[in-house]
Every structure is written in structure tokens, then in C-alpha cells.
Design an enzyme around this catalytic site. Structure first.
Site, PDB file in Angstrom:
ATOM      1  N   GLY A 176      21.966 -29.421  30.027  1.00  0.00           N
ATOM      2  CA  GLY A 176      23.341 -29.567  30.112  1.00  0.00           C
ATOM      3  C   GLY A 176      23.863 -28.546  29.196  1.00  0.00           C
ATOM      4  N   GLY A 177      25.315 -28.475  29.085  1.00  0.00           N
ATOM      5  CA  GLY A 177      25.987 -27.395  28.328  1.00  0.00           C
ATOM      6  C   GLY A 177      25.960 -27.700  26.847  1.00  0.00           C
ATOM      7  N   LEU A 206      14.321 -33.722  31.153  1.00  0.00           N
ATOM      8  CA  LEU A 206      14.579 -34.006  32.758  1.00  0.00           C
ATOM      9  C   LEU A 206      15.580 -33.249  33.410  1.00  0.00           C
ATOM     10  CD1 LEU A 206      15.347 -37.995  32.474  1.00  0.00           C
ATOM     11  CD2 LEU A 206      12.976 -36.774  33.539  1.00  0.00           C
ATOM     12  N   LYS A 208      20.157 -38.485  26.316  1.00  0.00           N
ATOM     13  CA  LYS A 208      20.865 -37.269  26.370  1.00  0.00           C
ATOM     14  C   LYS A 208      21.034 -36.801  24.736  1.00  0.00           C
ATOM     15  CE  LYS A 208      25.069 -35.203  27.817  1.00  0.00           C
ATOM     16  NZ  LYS A 208      26.351 -35.377  28.516  1.00  0.00           N
ATOM     17  N   ASP A 255      35.294 -33.499  35.592  1.00  0.00           N
ATOM     18  CA  ASP A 255      33.986 -32.899  35.810  1.00  0.00           C
ATOM     19  C   ASP A 255      33.173 -33.125  36.760  1.00  0.00           C
ATOM     20  OD1 ASP A 255      32.702 -30.416  35.314  1.00  0.00           O
ATOM     21  OD2 ASP A 255      31.512 -31.383  33.611  1.00  0.00           O
ATOM     22  N   GLY A 290      23.121 -29.666  25.553  1.00  0.00           N
ATOM     23  CA  GLY A 290      21.753 -29.953  25.223  1.00  0.00           C
ATOM     24  C   GLY A 290      20.855 -30.605  26.371  1.00  0.00           C
ATOM     25  N   CYS A 291      19.713 -31.245  25.826  1.00  0.00           N
ATOM     26  CA  CYS A 291      18.669 -31.586  27.270  1.00  0.00           C
ATOM     27  C   CYS A 291      18.942 -33.043  27.146  1.00  0.00           C
ATOM     28  CB  CYS A 291      17.406 -31.079  26.901  1.00  0.00           C
ATOM     29  SG  CYS A 291      17.305 -29.290  26.731  1.00  0.00           S
TER      30      CYS A 291
END
Length: 455
Positions: free
Chosen positions: A164-165, A161, A183, A280, A167-168
Site C-alpha cells: 500500500g501507500g 500479500l 499491515k 477511499d 507499507g506492505c
């Protein structure tokens, strides 16, 4: 017992008043009976004196009647005082019972409110409880890795989908055909481990409609896994800056997303104890469900607000969203989140990315580019995202721009609290989308001489 201690002083005062009445009636002043009648001056006749003289032969007889009347009045006074005392006790007792019932009702309402929040996730949570749960942390289940492997079809690439920093994020289908998001964190360093633990610790304690719900977590070899509710429309970043370029986001939907994000932040800042700084906040961490309800996600960098937690804090976040005082001096406060929220608001307003490349070695932030034009009403309509340009009431546009300008002020003390931002946005969002705006008819755009976007 507390109730009787409270009414005891009142009872004492009522009985004191009662006995003073009884004494006053049963023992009339002697002077009114035994005092001699003064003789009127010679030659002068007073009507009052004449009346007293006429009744003088019956003074003794009248005193007996007065004594009877006195007993009768005493009895009446006792009856009235007792009735008053009884009514007072009944009133106080009913008030005490009402207070107790109100407290119970308030408690049950709070419990039912919490239950409503978890209602939509109930089936998913129940589903995880029937799976291979190998542990629990608060309300979140630690799930057997094999369950996630099966649900993602061995983490097939077609199920990704987003990325990110560390992983997926994968779409996973459970046995009952319901879907969740998984995640996968591949990082082996201390940072990845710390962020994983931080997110699990925080999201097991947080429940809010505008904050993503963590359903479970897992660990396998060097990888960690977080399981969330699935947000069908992905991230705000993808909607705004992806292939559709915000075409699905009308003006009112954009204001709703801003309002939802503000509500999530307000919960972190004002209602969590101790308060939480997200650290963040960005468009990629604002997720949208099928109805474009927005939820804050990715709490790996979040910090519990307090001096002991912010000392020697490593600079983390995303360029373009970092507040100047945090970027330059390492000073982190809730106003740092407000700055990042202001950048997101500019993205919604202008349809631009937070940082854009002008040349291979030169970048420009949306704040630097937009600030001079945001405060100029003649130029503002011309820099609005073309997808929504001329679709809003200009008064609302000016108000949103003013809120964004305040949020991205370089000086933190000049920025508003997120609560103030929230109250400024509520009147701009239609009632059916969670605000207070009653939309009757689309307001026609006001004629302006604003230049075009390319002018």
C-alpha cells in the site's frame, strides 16, 4: 405501578357503569307503577287496554314479585360486572407481561445477533488474548511486537500479500497454525500516524460482516502494525486486473461482490452514529475471503460525517475514484462514496481499470470512456468484460449498467443513496449468494447485432 396507573381510568369507568346498572334495576321509574291508566275512548276497545284490565286486580301482588325480581337482577348484574372486571384485569395483566417478555426477547436477540457476528472470529480473538497483550482499546488488543515478528518470520519478503501507500501487508502464522494479515506502516510523517490512529479508533467501534475485522495493533520504533483477519482471495483489484484477469469471477460472483460492498457502505452511511464516509473506496480496498465474500478495508482516510470534521480537509483518495465535486471543490459527502462505488461497479462490469494510459502523458477514465456506450443498449453487450460476456440475462445487464450510470453522475444530487443501490442489486444476486434471485436455468443470451469488443 405503571400498569395500575394505566388501568385505573378503565376500572373507574367499569365501576361507574356497574353502579348505573344497579341503580336502574333497584329503583325502577315511579311513573311505570303509580301513573294512572288512561281510559279508552267510549265505544272503543283496545286489545292492549283489555290486557291491562285483566291484570289490574294483581298490580299490588305483582309489585312485590317485581321487587323480588329486582333484587335477583341486582345480584346477577353485580356478578356479571365483577366477572367482567376480573376478565378485563386478567387481559390487561397478560398484555403487560407479554410486552415485558417481548422487550427482553428483543434485547436478547440483539445480543445474540452481535454474538453471531463475532462467532467466526472467536478463536482468533481468543488466541490473541492468550498472547503477550500489552494493552487494549475497546475489543482490540495491543500486541507485543515480538509476537508479530515471529508470526511473519521477521517480515520475510515471501510473506508479502500486497503493498500500500505506507507499507506492505504480510501473511502471518500464529502458534496454532492459524493465519492472519499484518499491515506494516513504515511512514514517519504525521499522515501515517493520523491514518493509523484513525483506523484503530474506527474499527474498534465497527462490527459488520462486510467490513474487515481488526484483531489487534502494535507499535515498534517508527513502525505501526495492524492485524486483520486473513482474506484468502486477496483484493478485488488483484482478482480483476492481476494475472487471472477475473477468470474466477463469474457474473453472479461479481454481483455478489457488488452487493456485499454496498451492504458495507450502507452500514457506514445509515447505521453508524454518527455516519462514516469511507473516502477511499476502490477495488484494492475490497477484500475477498475464500468464498468471495467481500469486506471493505483501509479506513485510514475515513471521516466522521459532520461539518466540523470536513472543514479544511486535505484532498485524499485515489485518482479515478474521486468524485468531481470533491476533486474540484473539496466538497465531501456520502455521495462521494456512491461515486466511487459506481466506478467499482464499472470495473466489475467491464473488466477495465479505473484509469488507463493512452499515451505517456495521456490517461482516460473508465467513466469518460464508458458513459456514452452504457446508455446504448445496442453497444452495451459489446463492451462487457469478455470473461462474463453472454453469460447473464441481458435485462440484468441493463439494470446494472443503469445503476452504475446513476452512481457516477457528475451532479451529486442526481446520484442515488447507497440504500437505493443496495435494493436494486439484491434481486440480481442468487439466494444462495445472499440475494433474492432464484436461479433455475441459465437464460440463453438474446440475439443482438452488437459489435464485438474490437469493432
Amino acid at each position: 405501578m405503571k400498569f395500575f396507573l394505566l388501568i385505573l381510568p378503565l376500572l373507574q369507568s367499569i365501576w361507574s357503569f356497574h353502579f348505573s346498572i344497579v341503580e336502574a334495576i333497584s329503583d325502577p321509574p315511579l311513573s311505570s307503577i303509580s301513573a294512572p291508566l288512561s281510559s279508552p275512548p267510549i265505544g272503543a276497545t283496545s286489545p292492549i287496554s283489555s290486557s291491562m284490565a285483566a291484570f289490574s286486580p294483581a298490580i299490588q301482588e305483582g309489585s312485590e314479585e317485581n321487587q323480588k325480581d329486582s333484587h335477583k337482577k341486582t345480584f346477577i348484574a353485580l356478578t356479571v360486572a365483577s366477572a367482567a372486571l376480573g376478565v378485563t384485569i386478567l387481559i390487561l395483566l397478560s398484555l403487560w407481561i407479554h410486552k415485558k417478555c417481548s422487550q427482553k426477547s428483543h434485547k436478547s436477540n440483539a445480543q445474540s445477533s452481535d454474538a453471531e457476528k463475532a462467532l467466526t472470529l472467536g478463536p482468533l480473538l481468543a488466541k490473541f488474548n492468550t498472547m503477550k497483550v500489552i494493552g487494549r482499546k475497546g475489543s482490540v488488543s495491543c500486541i507485543d511486537y515480538k509476537v508479530l515478528e515471529t508470526a511473519t518470520n521477521n517480515f520475510q519478503e515471501s510473506n508479502i500479500l500486497g503493498e500500500g501507500g505506507f507499507g506492505c501487508v504480510y501473511k502471518a502464522r500464529l502458534d496454532d497454525n492459524s493465519h492472519v494479515a499484518v499491515k506494516k506502516i513504515d511512514g514517519r510523517g504525521q499522515d501515517a500516524e493520523r491514518e493509523f490512529e484513525n483506523e484503530v479508533d474506527l474499527l474498534t467501534k465497527i462490527q459488520h460482516p462486510n467490513i474487515i475485522s481488526l484483531l489487534g495493533y502494535s507499535s515498534h520504533e517508527e513502525s505501526k502494525f495492524l492485524v486483520y483477519e486473513l482474506m484468502q482471495n486477496g483484493s478485488l483489484e488483484t482478482e480483476l486486473h492481476g494475472p487471472s484477469h477475473g477468470s474466477s469471477l463469474t457474473w453472479h460472483i461479481r454481483m455478489k461482490i457488488a452487493l456485499d460492498a454496498a451492504r458495507g457502505l450502507e452500514y457506514l452511511h445509515e447505521h453508524c452514529n454518527p455516519p462514516v464516509i469511507h473516502r477511499d473506496l476502490k477495488s484494492s480496498n475490497i477484500l475477498l475471503d475464500s468464498n468471495f465474500n467481500a469486506k471493505l478495508s483501509d479506513f485510514g482516510l475515513a471521516v466522521i460525517d459532520g461539518p466540523q470534521n470536513k472543514n479544511n480537509l486535505k484532498l485524499s483518495g485515489t485518482l479515478g475514484y474521486l468524485a468531481p465535486e470533491y476533486l474540484l471543490d473539496g466538497k465531501l459527502t456520502d455521495k462521494s462514496d456512491v461515486y466511487a462505488f459506481g466506478v467499482v461497479l464499472l470495473e466489475l462490469l467491464l473488466g477495465r481499470k479505473p484509469v488507463e494510459k493512452l499515451a505517456p502523458a495521456q490517461c482516460q477514465s473508465i467513466v469518460t470512456w464508458a458513459m456514452p456506450q452504457l446508455t446504448d443498449r445496442s453497444k452495451l453487450p459489446g463492451i462487457v468484460d469478455p470473461v462474463v460476456r453472454d453469460t447473464m440475462d441481458l435485462k440484468h445487464l441493463y439494470q446494472v449498467a443503469a445503476v452504475a450510470v446513476l452512481c457516477v453522475q457528475p451532479e451529486p444530487s442526481y446520484r442515488p443513496l447507497i440504500t437505493d443501490v443496495l435494493h436494486s442489486l439484491i434481486p440480481l444476486v442468487p439466494v444462495e449468494l445472499g440475494g433474492m434471485l432464484k436461479v433455475t436455468q441459465q437464460a440463453p443470451p438474446i440475439n443482438t447485432t452488437a459489435p464485438s469488443a474490437g469493432g
